[in-house]
Design a protein around this motif. Structure first.
Motif, PDB file in Angstrom:
ATOM      1  N   GLU A 183       0.808  -1.225   0.000  1.00 52.17           N
ATOM      2  CA  GLU A 183       0.000   0.000   0.000  1.00 52.17           C
ATOM      3  C   GLU A 183       0.843   1.278   0.000  1.00 52.17           C
ATOM      4  N   LEU A 184       2.132   1.146   0.221  1.00 48.49           N
ATOM      5  CA  LEU A 184       3.003   2.322   0.274  1.00 48.49           C
ATOM      6  C   LEU A 184       3.317   2.833  -1.123  1.00 48.49           C
ATOM      7  N   THR A 185       3.491   4.145  -1.230  1.00 53.74           N
ATOM      8  CA  THR A 185       3.944   4.731  -2.496  1.00 53.74           C
ATOM      9  C   THR A 185       5.278   5.427  -2.246  1.00 53.74           C
ATOM     10  N   PHE A 186       6.191   5.262  -3.181  1.00 49.19           N
ATOM     11  CA  PHE A 186       7.532   5.806  -3.038  1.00 49.19           C
ATOM     12  C   PHE A 186       7.801   6.821  -4.137  1.00 49.19           C
ATOM     13  N   LYS A 187       8.638   7.797  -3.795  1.00 50.55           N
ATOM     14  CA  LYS A 187       9.055   8.796  -4.769  1.00 50.55           C
ATOM     15  C   LYS A 187      10.521   9.095  -4.509  1.00 50.55           C
ATOM     16  N   ALA A 188      11.308   9.127  -5.570  1.00 48.82           N
ATOM     17  CA  ALA A 188      12.741   9.431  -5.429  1.00 48.82           C
ATOM     18  C   ALA A 188      12.952  10.916  -5.682  1.00 48.82           C
ATOM     19  N   ILE A 189      13.731  11.543  -4.792  1.00 49.65           N
ATOM     20  CA  ILE A 189      13.983  12.982  -4.856  1.00 49.65           C
ATOM     21  C   ILE A 189      15.481  13.205  -4.793  1.00 49.65           C
ATOM     22  N   ARG A 190      15.928  14.328  -5.330  1.00 52.53           N
ATOM     23  CA  ARG A 190      17.346  14.661  -5.208  1.00 52.53           C
ATOM     24  C   ARG A 190      17.638  15.070  -3.777  1.00 52.53           C
ATOM     25  N   SER A 191      18.709  14.535  -3.218  1.00 50.68           N
ATOM     26  CA  SER A 191      19.098  14.853  -1.845  1.00 50.68           C
ATOM     27  C   SER A 191      19.671  16.254  -1.779  1.00 50.68           C
ATOM     28  N   SER A 192      19.502  16.873  -0.605  1.00 54.08           N
ATOM     29  CA  SER A 192      20.069  18.201  -0.398  1.00 54.08           C
ATOM     30  C   SER A 192      21.454  18.062   0.211  1.00 54.08           C
ATOM     31  N   GLY A 193      22.165  19.156   0.281  1.00 56.74           N
ATOM     32  CA  GLY A 193      23.472  19.159   0.917  1.00 56.74           C
ATOM     33  C   GLY A 193      24.608  19.081  -0.069  1.00 56.74           C
ATOM     34  N   SER A 194      25.808  18.976   0.470  1.00 61.84           N
ATOM     35  CA  SER A 194      26.997  18.979  -0.375  1.00 61.84           C
ATOM     36  C   SER A 194      27.177  17.629  -1.045  1.00 61.84           C
ATOM     37  N   GLY A 195      27.911  17.599  -2.119  1.00 59.34           N
ATOM     38  CA  GLY A 195      28.168  16.353  -2.822  1.00 59.34           C
ATOM     39  C   GLY A 195      28.590  16.572  -4.251  1.00 59.34           C
ATOM     40  N   GLY A 196      28.589  17.803  -4.696  1.00 61.56           N
ATOM     41  CA  GLY A 196      29.072  18.116  -6.035  1.00 61.56           C
ATOM     42  C   GLY A 196      28.117  17.677  -7.127  1.00 61.56           C
ATOM     43  N   GLN A 197      28.671  17.244  -8.248  1.00 65.84           N
ATOM     44  CA  GLN A 197      27.866  16.885  -9.416  1.00 65.84           C
ATOM     45  C   GLN A 197      26.975  15.682  -9.152  1.00 65.84           C
ATOM     46  N   HIS A 198      27.439  14.761  -8.329  1.00 62.55           N
ATOM     47  CA  HIS A 198      26.677  13.533  -8.081  1.00 62.55           C
ATOM     48  C   HIS A 198      25.307  13.849  -7.496  1.00 62.55           C
ATOM     49  N   VAL A 199      25.251  14.802  -6.553  1.00 60.47           N
ATOM     50  CA  VAL A 199      23.993  15.183  -5.922  1.00 60.47           C
ATOM     51  C   VAL A 199      23.043  15.794  -6.942  1.00 60.47           C
ATOM     52  N   ASN A 200      23.593  16.575  -7.862  1.00 57.07           N
ATOM     53  CA  ASN A 200      22.755  17.250  -8.840  1.00 57.07           C
ATOM     54  C   ASN A 200      22.184  16.313  -9.896  1.00 57.07           C
ATOM     55  N   LYS A 201      22.773  15.141 -10.064  1.00 50.65           N
ATOM     56  CA  LYS A 201      22.331  14.217 -11.112  1.00 50.65           C
ATOM     57  C   LYS A 201      21.448  13.090 -10.593  1.00 50.65           C
ATOM     58  N   VAL A 202      21.684  12.623  -9.376  1.00 48.97           N
ATOM     59  CA  VAL A 202      21.070  11.386  -8.901  1.00 48.97           C
ATOM     60  C   VAL A 202      19.995  11.680  -7.857  1.00 48.97           C
ATOM     61  N   ALA A 203      18.852  11.002  -7.997  1.00 47.96           N
ATOM     62  CA  ALA A 203      17.771  11.126  -7.017  1.00 47.96           C
ATOM     63  C   ALA A 203      17.882   9.962  -6.047  1.00 47.96           C
ATOM     64  N   SER A 204      18.613  10.178  -4.945  1.00 49.40           N
ATOM     65  CA  SER A 204      18.840   9.073  -4.016  1.00 49.40           C
ATOM     66  C   SER A 204      17.961   9.155  -2.768  1.00 49.40           C
ATOM     67  N   LYS A 205      17.386  10.303  -2.480  1.00 51.04           N
ATOM     68  CA  LYS A 205      16.509  10.444  -1.324  1.00 51.04           C
ATOM     69  C   LYS A 205      15.159   9.804  -1.661  1.00 51.04           C
ATOM     70  N   VAL A 206      14.606   9.079  -0.698  1.00 50.97           N
ATOM     71  CA  VAL A 206      13.342   8.379  -0.927  1.00 50.97           C
ATOM     72  C   VAL A 206      12.274   8.965  -0.015  1.00 50.97           C
ATOM     73  N   GLU A 207      11.110   9.243  -0.607  1.00 49.21           N
ATOM     74  CA  GLU A 207       9.973   9.748   0.154  1.00 49.21           C
ATOM     75  C   GLU A 207       8.870   8.699   0.127  1.00 49.21           C
ATOM     76  N   LEU A 208       8.438   8.298   1.312  1.00 47.78           N
ATOM     77  CA  LEU A 208       7.389   7.295   1.461  1.00 47.78           C
ATOM     78  C   LEU A 208       6.102   8.011   1.845  1.00 47.78           C
ATOM     79  N   SER A 209       5.000   7.632   1.208  1.00 47.02           N
ATOM     80  CA  SER A 209       3.714   8.180   1.637  1.00 47.02           C
ATOM     81  C   SER A 209       2.722   7.034   1.808  1.00 47.02           C
ATOM     82  N   PHE A 210       1.931   7.144   2.865  1.00 42.83           N
ATOM     83  CA  PHE A 210       0.968   6.104   3.226  1.00 42.83           C
ATOM     84  C   PHE A 210      -0.350   6.769   3.585  1.00 42.83           C
ATOM     85  N   ASN A 211      -1.402   6.415   2.852  1.00 47.78           N
ATOM     86  CA  ASN A 211      -2.727   6.972   3.116  1.00 47.78           C
ATOM     87  C   ASN A 211      -3.423   6.072   4.127  1.00 47.78           C
ATOM     88  N   LEU A 212      -3.553   6.552   5.338  1.00 49.92           N
ATOM     89  CA  LEU A 212      -4.145   5.765   6.421  1.00 49.92           C
ATOM     90  C   LEU A 212      -5.632   5.543   6.209  1.00 49.92           C
TER      91      LEU A 212
END
Length: 135
Positions: free
Chosen positions: A10-39
């Protein structure tokens, strides 16, 4: 208590770009994951369970009854997804735990004596501040 496999479906996931330092890698890759659950739309929980979860997690739910968790600790999207699922399951199991009812106990005799002794001490201290009676 509840079926974890059905709950994870029942969970839905969305990949987002992480914030913070990391150079080019951070700007290209969406490694942060957002989980949403409708109760409210969940079919895993009964109405009584939904109400207890809603009560315990009311400050973490949106107005629509959606729980949103994010994880960007790791540089790997798969690790972040596993971490956020683990965190979600811990949160749900915490919300479904029943609180122990407090059994009121009798005040110990020593505590009452100590309070009265302290009260008498303070009373004497204030009485000694007065001017003495000269008769």
């Amino acid at each position: 208590m509840f079926n974890t496999d059905a709950l994870i479906k029942e969970l839905t996931f969305k990949a987002i770009r992480s914030s913070g330092s990391g150079g080019q890698h951070v700007n290209k890759v969406a490694s942060k994951v957002e989980l949403s659950f409708n109760l409210n739309a969940s079919e895993v929980f009964e109405d009584a369970q939904k109400s207890t979860i809603h009560k315990k997690l009311q400050n973490r739910l949106t107005k629509e009854g959606v729980l949103i968790l994010q994880c960007g600790e790791s540089r790997s999207q798969h690790k972040n997804k596993a971490l956020v699922i683990k965190r979600f399951l811990e949160l749900i199991s915490f919300a479904l735990q029943e609180d122990k009812k407090r059994i009121p106990t009798k005040i110990p005799r020593a505590v009452i004596k100590k309070r009265l002794k302290n009260k008498r001490y303070l009373s004497d201290k204030k009485a000694n501040r007065k001017k003495p009676d000269v008769d």
